[in-house]
Design a protein around this motif. Structure first.
Motif, PDB file in Angstrom:
ATOM      1  N   SER A   6      46.298  36.257  44.901  1.00 39.03           N
ATOM      2  CA  SER A   6      46.696  35.058  43.857  1.00 39.03           C
ATOM      3  C   SER A   6      46.956  35.566  42.636  1.00 39.03           C
ATOM      4  O   SER A   6      48.043  35.834  42.018  1.00 39.03           O
ATOM      5  CB  SER A   6      45.982  33.778  43.887  1.00 39.03           C
ATOM      6  OG  SER A   6      45.848  33.195  45.508  1.00 39.03           O
ATOM      7  N   LEU A   9      50.028  38.037  42.331  1.00 44.18           N
ATOM      8  CA  LEU A   9      51.245  37.544  42.320  1.00 44.18           C
ATOM      9  C   LEU A   9      51.586  36.492  40.913  1.00 44.18           C
ATOM     10  O   LEU A   9      52.656  36.241  40.774  1.00 44.18           O
ATOM     11  CB  LEU A   9      51.499  36.631  43.452  1.00 44.18           C
ATOM     12  CG  LEU A   9      51.839  37.509  44.647  1.00 44.18           C
ATOM     13  CD1 LEU A   9      53.053  37.069  45.388  1.00 44.18           C
ATOM     14  CD2 LEU A   9      51.902  39.045  44.394  1.00 44.18           C
ATOM     15  N   SER A  44      62.123  35.282  48.045  1.00 43.29           N
ATOM     16  CA  SER A  44      60.952  35.453  49.053  1.00 43.29           C
ATOM     17  C   SER A  44      60.409  33.584  49.265  1.00 43.29           C
ATOM     18  O   SER A  44      60.974  32.541  48.783  1.00 43.29           O
ATOM     19  CB  SER A  44      59.674  35.934  48.406  1.00 43.29           C
ATOM     20  OG  SER A  44      59.207  35.232  47.314  1.00 43.29           O
ATOM     21  N   ASP A  45      59.294  33.727  50.052  1.00 42.76           N
ATOM     22  CA  ASP A  45      58.827  32.603  50.311  1.00 42.76           C
ATOM     23  C   ASP A  45      57.916  31.938  49.232  1.00 42.76           C
ATOM     24  O   ASP A  45      57.194  31.018  49.482  1.00 42.76           O
ATOM     25  CB  ASP A  45      58.241  32.517  51.661  1.00 42.76           C
ATOM     26  CG  ASP A  45      59.118  32.618  52.863  1.00 42.76           C
ATOM     27  OD1 ASP A  45      60.077  32.411  52.879  1.00 42.76           O
ATOM     28  OD2 ASP A  45      58.628  33.412  53.989  1.00 42.76           O
ATOM     29  N   ILE A  46      57.627  32.974  48.176  1.00 46.52           N
ATOM     30  CA  ILE A  46      56.802  32.559  47.044  1.00 46.52           C
ATOM     31  C   ILE A  46      57.502  31.879  46.197  1.00 46.52           C
ATOM     32  O   ILE A  46      58.283  32.037  45.695  1.00 46.52           O
ATOM     33  CB  ILE A  46      56.334  33.749  46.537  1.00 46.52           C
ATOM     34  CG1 ILE A  46      55.196  34.769  47.894  1.00 46.52           C
ATOM     35  CG2 ILE A  46      55.474  33.365  45.308  1.00 46.52           C
ATOM     36  CD1 ILE A  46      54.954  36.052  47.438  1.00 46.52           C
ATOM     37  N   ASP A 170      58.335  38.304  44.105  1.00 48.37           N
ATOM     38  CA  ASP A 170      58.390  38.745  45.560  1.00 48.37           C
ATOM     39  C   ASP A 170      57.630  40.271  45.508  1.00 48.37           C
ATOM     40  O   ASP A 170      58.192  41.222  45.034  1.00 48.37           O
ATOM     41  CB  ASP A 170      59.783  39.210  45.898  1.00 48.37           C
ATOM     42  CG  ASP A 170      59.695  39.704  47.318  1.00 48.37           C
ATOM     43  OD1 ASP A 170      58.681  39.705  47.999  1.00 48.37           O
ATOM     44  OD2 ASP A 170      60.885  40.075  47.865  1.00 48.37           O
ATOM     45  N   LYS A 177      52.412  35.400  52.612  1.00 47.68           N
ATOM     46  CA  LYS A 177      52.846  34.398  51.269  1.00 47.68           C
ATOM     47  C   LYS A 177      52.406  33.180  51.362  1.00 47.68           C
ATOM     48  O   LYS A 177      52.586  32.539  50.155  1.00 47.68           O
ATOM     49  CB  LYS A 177      54.504  34.487  51.358  1.00 47.68           C
ATOM     50  CG  LYS A 177      55.009  35.846  51.145  1.00 47.68           C
ATOM     51  CD  LYS A 177      56.720  36.025  51.639  1.00 47.68           C
ATOM     52  CE  LYS A 177      56.917  37.426  51.053  1.00 47.68           C
ATOM     53  NZ  LYS A 177      56.276  38.734  51.798  1.00 47.68           N
ATOM     54  N   TRP A 178      52.153  32.254  52.458  1.00 48.43           N
ATOM     55  CA  TRP A 178      51.831  30.979  52.552  1.00 48.43           C
ATOM     56  C   TRP A 178      50.464  30.760  51.847  1.00 48.43           C
ATOM     57  O   TRP A 178      50.227  30.056  50.989  1.00 48.43           O
ATOM     58  CB  TRP A 178      51.325  30.617  53.978  1.00 48.43           C
ATOM     59  CG  TRP A 178      50.594  31.359  54.632  1.00 48.43           C
ATOM     60  CD1 TRP A 178      50.614  32.503  55.667  1.00 48.43           C
ATOM     61  CD2 TRP A 178      49.034  31.177  54.754  1.00 48.43           C
ATOM     62  NE1 TRP A 178      49.404  33.112  56.124  1.00 48.43           N
ATOM     63  CE2 TRP A 178      48.395  32.116  55.675  1.00 48.43           C
ATOM     64  CE3 TRP A 178      48.239  30.236  54.072  1.00 48.43           C
ATOM     65  CZ2 TRP A 178      47.288  31.972  55.953  1.00 48.43           C
ATOM     66  CZ3 TRP A 178      46.886  30.315  54.384  1.00 48.43           C
ATOM     67  CH2 TRP A 178      46.326  31.246  55.183  1.00 48.43           C
ATOM     68  N   VAL A 180      49.433  32.974  49.225  1.00 56.88           N
ATOM     69  CA  VAL A 180      49.732  33.109  48.055  1.00 56.88           C
ATOM     70  C   VAL A 180      50.329  31.723  47.159  1.00 56.88           C
ATOM     71  O   VAL A 180      49.917  31.201  46.293  1.00 56.88           O
ATOM     72  CB  VAL A 180      50.707  34.174  47.475  1.00 56.88           C
ATOM     73  CG1 VAL A 180      51.219  34.197  46.216  1.00 56.88           C
ATOM     74  CG2 VAL A 180      50.067  35.380  47.970  1.00 56.88           C
ATOM     75  N   ASN A 181      51.078  31.217  47.988  1.00 57.48           N
ATOM     76  CA  ASN A 181      51.766  29.852  47.530  1.00 57.48           C
ATOM     77  C   ASN A 181      50.440  28.871  47.630  1.00 57.48           C
ATOM     78  O   ASN A 181      50.373  27.884  46.746  1.00 57.48           O
ATOM     79  CB  ASN A 181      52.810  29.311  48.532  1.00 57.48           C
ATOM     80  CG  ASN A 181      54.146  29.943  48.259  1.00 57.48           C
ATOM     81  OD1 ASN A 181      54.287  29.911  47.264  1.00 57.48           O
ATOM     82  ND2 ASN A 181      54.705  29.803  49.286  1.00 57.48           N
TER      83      ASN A 181
END
Length: 200
Positions: A6, A9, A44-46, A170, A177-178, A180-181
């Motif tokens: 985390s 990012l 990205s997914d973030i 990204d 990525k899940w 990180v979110n």
């Protein structure tokens, strides 16, 4: 390990203007003096993050802290190297940052063009990845090539400090990525709280 994902990012912010999915911000946290908004990223997914916050602190100390490149290592635990590469003019410079990751994840580094403008009551720091080879590539390290961050501060008449922070990321490579979110918002707040303690 989750915290390291985390923090990386939150501290590395990457932006590309292409293929924007949505311009609509969704409020995730709405407290009296602290709001967090997110929206889908175009790369990205973030999710992109925007934080609006008002707090008390010494504005001169804030400027001194953010003007010091070494402050990045105090705000972000994963940042193990932060140094000036080249001063471009009175406001802009190339800066180098290295981020240490867990053993199973490749370390990251980035060359950023950092531009700072300040007055007695305002401070702006904008950072974007620079297409520059003035720092050599390191073996097994992923170089971030797209990045953008924005910190905006204003000293109000009441003496409080109003802050707006934007981040889109990204990190490249294989990072969950899940995960990180799920943790990025919490870690962003921790980093901001560290900054607040430095200037009070």
């Amino acid at each position: 390990m989750l915290k390291t994902f985390s923090i990386l990012l939150v501290s590395l912010v990457f932006y590309s203007p292409e293929n924007k999915k949505s311009n609509e911000w969704e409020t995730k946290i709405n407290e009296l003096d602290y709001q967090v908004l997110v929206r889908e990223s175009d790369i990205s997914d973030i999710k992109e993050i925007k934080i609006v916050h008002k707090f008390k602190g010494n504005f001169k100390k804030l400027v001194l802290a953010l003007n010091n490149i070494e402050t990045n290592k105090k705000l972000f635990n994963s940042c193990t190297e932060a140094r000036l590469l080249k001063q471009l003019d009175a406001h802009s410079s190339y800066q180098y940052f290295y981020f240490k990751m867990p053993l199973t994840i490749s370390d990251r580094d980035i060359i950023s063009k950092v531009t700072i403008h300040s007055t007695d009551t305002t401070y702006s720091l904008v950072s974007s990845a620079a297409d520059s080879k003035i720092a050599s590539f390191k073996s097994k390290v992923i170089r971030i090539t797209q990045a953008n961050t924005s910190w905006q501060f204003k000293k109000t008449r009441s003496g409080d400090i109003h802050m707006e922070y934007y981040a889109s990321a990204d990190p490249k490579g294989k990072i969950p990525k899940w995960l990180v979110n799920a943790f990025a918002i919490r870690e962003a707040r921790i980093s901001i709280d560290k900054l607040k303690k430095m200037i009070q």
